[in-house]
Design a protein around this motif. Structure first.
Motif, PDB file in Angstrom:
ATOM      1  N   ILE A  30      -1.740   0.826  -8.116  1.00  0.00           N
ATOM      2  CA  ILE A  30      -1.990   0.164  -9.396  1.00  0.00           C
ATOM      3  C   ILE A  30      -3.463   0.345  -9.752  1.00  0.00           C
ATOM      4  N   CYS A  31      -3.722   0.967 -10.900  1.00  0.00           N
ATOM      5  CA  CYS A  31      -5.107   1.169 -11.377  1.00  0.00           C
ATOM      6  C   CYS A  31      -5.995   1.781 -10.299  1.00  0.00           C
ATOM      7  N   TYR A  47       2.947 -10.491   2.646  1.00  0.00           N
ATOM      8  CA  TYR A  47       1.523 -10.300   2.355  1.00  0.00           C
ATOM      9  C   TYR A  47       1.329  -8.958   1.659  1.00  0.00           C
ATOM     10  N   THR A  48       0.434  -8.935   0.673  1.00  0.00           N
ATOM     11  CA  THR A  48       0.044  -7.692   0.020  1.00  0.00           C
ATOM     12  C   THR A  48      -1.440  -7.492   0.254  1.00  0.00           C
ATOM     13  N   PHE A  49      -1.796  -6.316   0.788  1.00  0.00           N
ATOM     14  CA  PHE A  49      -3.176  -6.013   1.165  1.00  0.00           C
ATOM     15  C   PHE A  49      -3.698  -4.844   0.345  1.00  0.00           C
ATOM     16  N   ASP A  50      -4.950  -4.948  -0.100  1.00  0.00           N
ATOM     17  CA  ASP A  50      -5.676  -3.823  -0.692  1.00  0.00           C
ATOM     18  C   ASP A  50      -6.072  -2.931   0.482  1.00  0.00           C
TER      19      ASP A  50
END
Length: 80
Positions: A30-31, A47-50
């Protein structure tokens, strides 16, 4: 960061927090930022991690395949 999206369990160190017993859910772009989503198999938390902010990512165990191999003789020379 090279993340292989296969069956297995992972440990993640992210912003001075440690997460374990995680299984892969998905990867999103995303972006120009890549995110990886993992689920704790014991608690059910997601969990969502960068990926750029992950300090350590380690695969701790590979899940056994769901298809069982048949170990029967493969040629007539082994038949009775």
């Amino acid at each position: 960061m090279n993340i292989i999206a296969d069956n297995g369990f992972y440990e993640v160190e992210y912003e001075n927090e440690y997460y374990e017993h995680l299984e892969f859910v998905r990867i999103d772009h995303i972006c120009e930022i890549t995110y990886v989503t993992l689920k704790n198999i014991l608690t059910g938390e997601v969990y969502t991690f960068d990926t750029d902010r992950i300090k350590r990512f380690r695969k701790i165990m590979k899940v056994m395949p769901t298809i069982k191999e048949n170990h029967v003789a493969d040629s007539s020379s082994y038949s009775l």
